[in-house]
Design a protein around this motif. Structure first.
Motif, short mmCIF file in Angstrom:
data_model
loop_
_atom_site.label_atom_id
_atom_site.label_comp_id
_atom_site.label_asym_id
_atom_site.label_seq_id
_atom_site.Cartn_x
_atom_site.Cartn_y
_atom_site.Cartn_z
N ARG A 10 0.83 -1.21 0.00
CA ARG A 10 0.00 0.00 0.00
C ARG A 10 0.86 1.26 0.00
NH1 ARG A 10 -5.50 -1.31 3.36
NH2 ARG A 10 -5.97 -3.24 2.24
N SER A 11 1.93 1.24 0.77
CA SER A 11 2.84 2.39 0.80
C SER A 11 3.48 2.62 -0.56
CB SER A 11 3.94 2.18 1.85
OG SER A 11 3.39 2.17 3.14
N PHE A 12 3.88 1.53 -1.22
CA PHE A 12 4.50 1.63 -2.54
C PHE A 12 3.55 2.32 -3.53
CE2 PHE A 12 4.55 -0.20 -6.81
CZ PHE A 12 5.79 0.25 -7.25
N PHE A 13 2.31 1.87 -3.60
CA PHE A 13 1.37 2.47 -4.56
C PHE A 13 1.04 3.91 -4.20
CE2 PHE A 13 0.41 -1.99 -5.72
CZ PHE A 13 0.61 -1.88 -7.08
N CYS A 14 0.86 4.20 -2.92
CA CYS A 14 0.58 5.59 -2.51
C CYS A 14 1.76 6.50 -2.85
CB CYS A 14 0.27 5.65 -1.02
SG CYS A 14 -1.32 4.90 -0.58
N GLU A 15 2.96 6.03 -2.62
CA GLU A 15 4.16 6.82 -2.90
C GLU A 15 4.35 7.01 -4.41
OE1 GLU A 15 7.66 9.05 -1.95
OE2 GLU A 15 5.74 8.64 -0.98
N ALA A 16 4.09 5.98 -5.19
CA ALA A 16 4.20 6.11 -6.65
C ALA A 16 3.21 7.15 -7.15
CB ALA A 16 3.95 4.77 -7.32
N TRP A 17 1.99 7.14 -6.60
CA TRP A 17 0.97 8.11 -7.03
C TRP A 17 1.35 9.52 -6.59
CZ3 TRP A 17 -1.81 9.08 -10.75
CH2 TRP A 17 -2.93 9.89 -10.71
N ARG A 18 1.89 9.64 -5.37
CA ARG A 18 2.32 10.95 -4.89
C ARG A 18 3.43 11.51 -5.78
NH1 ARG A 18 6.17 13.46 -2.85
NH2 ARG A 18 7.54 11.65 -2.62
N LYS A 19 4.42 10.67 -6.10
CA LYS A 19 5.52 11.10 -6.95
C LYS A 19 5.02 11.48 -8.35
CE LYS A 19 9.42 8.64 -4.87
NZ LYS A 19 10.45 7.60 -5.14
N GLN A 20 4.09 10.73 -8.88
CA GLN A 20 3.52 11.03 -10.20
C GLN A 20 2.89 12.42 -10.19
OE1 GLN A 20 3.48 9.50 -13.11
NE2 GLN A 20 1.85 10.54 -14.17
N ARG A 21 2.08 12.69 -9.19
CA ARG A 21 1.38 13.99 -9.11
C ARG A 21 2.36 15.13 -8.88
NH1 ARG A 21 -1.72 11.58 -5.01
NH2 ARG A 21 -1.13 13.40 -3.82
N GLU A 30 7.95 2.13 -10.03
CA GLU A 30 7.01 3.19 -9.66
C GLU A 30 6.37 3.81 -10.90
OE1 GLU A 30 8.86 4.96 -5.49
OE2 GLU A 30 9.78 5.55 -7.41
N THR A 31 7.17 3.97 -11.96
CA THR A 31 6.65 4.53 -13.21
C THR A 31 5.57 3.62 -13.78
OG1 THR A 31 8.74 5.64 -13.66
CG2 THR A 31 7.28 5.28 -15.54
N LEU A 32 5.84 2.32 -13.80
CA LEU A 32 4.85 1.37 -14.29
C LEU A 32 3.59 1.39 -13.42
CD1 LEU A 32 4.08 -0.85 -16.29
CD2 LEU A 32 5.30 -2.47 -14.81
N ALA A 33 3.77 1.42 -12.12
CA ALA A 33 2.62 1.48 -11.21
C ALA A 33 1.81 2.75 -11.47
CB ALA A 33 3.09 1.44 -9.76
#
Length: 143
Positions: A10-21, A30-33
């Motif tokens: 869950r932390s991984f996906f939340c962090e990937a989304w935060r970084k994307q935004r 993270e890019t793929l996620a």
């Protein structure tokens, strides 16, 4: 073997989304996620609130898909295709995507078959059968 906890996933996906935004540098995973998250706007609010995401409980009775399970399956299928494991999955998924004219829709069909293979394995107590899984994906791609 890599065995992340629920918290880690869950932390991984939340962090990937935060970084994307935030347009921050991301690892390839993270890019793929983030690419799969972008295709699922229904999950954006869940992923934007890390603390709520870590505490959330998803049950069948709630009628909601677990966004972390769903996104993890997208990553699993993407990885299977990238390394062609089981051998032939790349071609089968590419054919299914071409037939459906939509990679995302193809992933969702493959996801059902992947989930079925896992369920069968858990139910029988036997290891997952990648050959039966691949056969099912091929059947889906050719009909």
């Amino acid at each position: 073997m890599f065995a992340p906890s629920q918290h880690d996933v869950r932390s991984f996906f939340c962090e990937a989304w935060r970084k994307q935004r935030a347009a921050e540098t991301m690892s390839p995973m993270e890019t793929l996620a983030a690419e799969w998250i972008t295709r699922h706007p229904e999950y954006h609010a869940d992923l934007a609130d890390r603390e709520a995401a870590l505490a959330a409980v998803y049950t069948v009775e709630d009628g909601r898909t677990n966004p972390f399970l769903h996104l993890s399956m997208h990553l699993s299928i993407s990885e299977q295709v990238s390394i062609d494991q089981p051998r032939g999955i790349r071609q089968a998924v590419e054919l299914l995507a071409a037939r459906r004219q939509d990679l995302h829709a193809a992933h969702h069909e493959v996801m059902d078959l992947l989930g079925e293979m896992i369920w069968q394995s858990q139910r029988s107590g036997l290891p997952p059968d990648p050959h039966a899984y691949l056969d099912r994906v091929r059947q889906r791609a050719t009909r």
